[in-house]
Design an enzyme around this catalytic site. Structure first.
Site, short mmCIF file in Angstrom:
data_model
loop_
_atom_site.label_atom_id
_atom_site.label_comp_id
_atom_site.label_asym_id
_atom_site.label_seq_id
_atom_site.Cartn_x
_atom_site.Cartn_y
_atom_site.Cartn_z
N HIS A 70 0.94 -1.38 0.06
CA HIS A 70 0.13 -0.23 0.12
C HIS A 70 0.87 1.15 0.06
CE1 HIS A 70 -2.79 3.14 1.74
NE2 HIS A 70 -3.73 2.26 0.97
N PHE A 71 1.33 1.64 -1.06
CA PHE A 71 1.42 1.22 -2.43
C PHE A 71 2.66 1.15 -3.08
CE2 PHE A 71 -2.10 4.05 -1.53
CZ PHE A 71 -3.19 3.71 -2.14
#
Length: 171
Positions: A70-71
């Protein structure tokens, strides 16, 4: 017997297994979903409303599981995990007070995100002020909370609601 007013990571994990507050008390999640490393203070009559407060911390390291996904190339702690930690703490508070059953998040009035937790951060601090405690047939806690990263407030939530249920099969 006087209740403890602080808890270590090991004790919080024990709570997740039903071995801290008691087998019928609300449990914290374990492993990756436990978003708390320690409770610095918990009391029944402090805080902004005089009904209880909790101050807890999470240590941040670059190898935390969520930074890898993420991410990609833009690692940031998901905001929902900080919010979930606040609900976790309201449920823990109710169990610490003696409520029996299973905790479930019931909602939140308003959430604001004004910053982010990045891999180079060191510590997240959660501060919860209990607004209301209901200990009848329905057991529920309502709290306002903030989340800080390295001393700077980045999240706020009002009216976090957690209920404690003896049966969640029809929830």
């Amino acid at each position: 017997m006087e209740k403890a007013n602080s808890f270590t990571k090991e004790q919080l994990v024990a709570c997740g297994h039903g071995n801290l507050l008691g087998p019928n008390r609300p449990r914290l999640p374990v492993d990756n979903m436990l978003m708390i490393d320690r409770i610095i203070t918990i009391n029944e009559d402090g805080g902004a409303f005089g009904k209880g407060e909790i101050i807890a911390e999470l240590d941040i390291t670059p190898d935390l599981w969520f930074f890898d996904c993420h991410f990609i190339s833009d690692p940031v702690m998901p905001g929902c995990l900080g919010l979930d930690a606040m609900w976790q703490l309201v449920g823990f508070f109710l169990g610490w007070e003696g409520a029996e059953g299973k905790g479930r998040a019931l909602g939140v009035g308003e959430v604001k995100f004004t910053g982010q937790v990045l891999p180079d951060a060191k510590k997240v601090t959660y501060k919860l002020n209990i607004k209301r405690k209901i200990h009848r047939k329905l057991v529920m806690g309502i709290a306002d909370a903030t989340m800080e990263v390295d001393g700077r407030q980045i999240y706020s939530a009002t009216d976090l609601k957690v209920g404690i249920f003896s049966d969640t099969s029809t929830f």
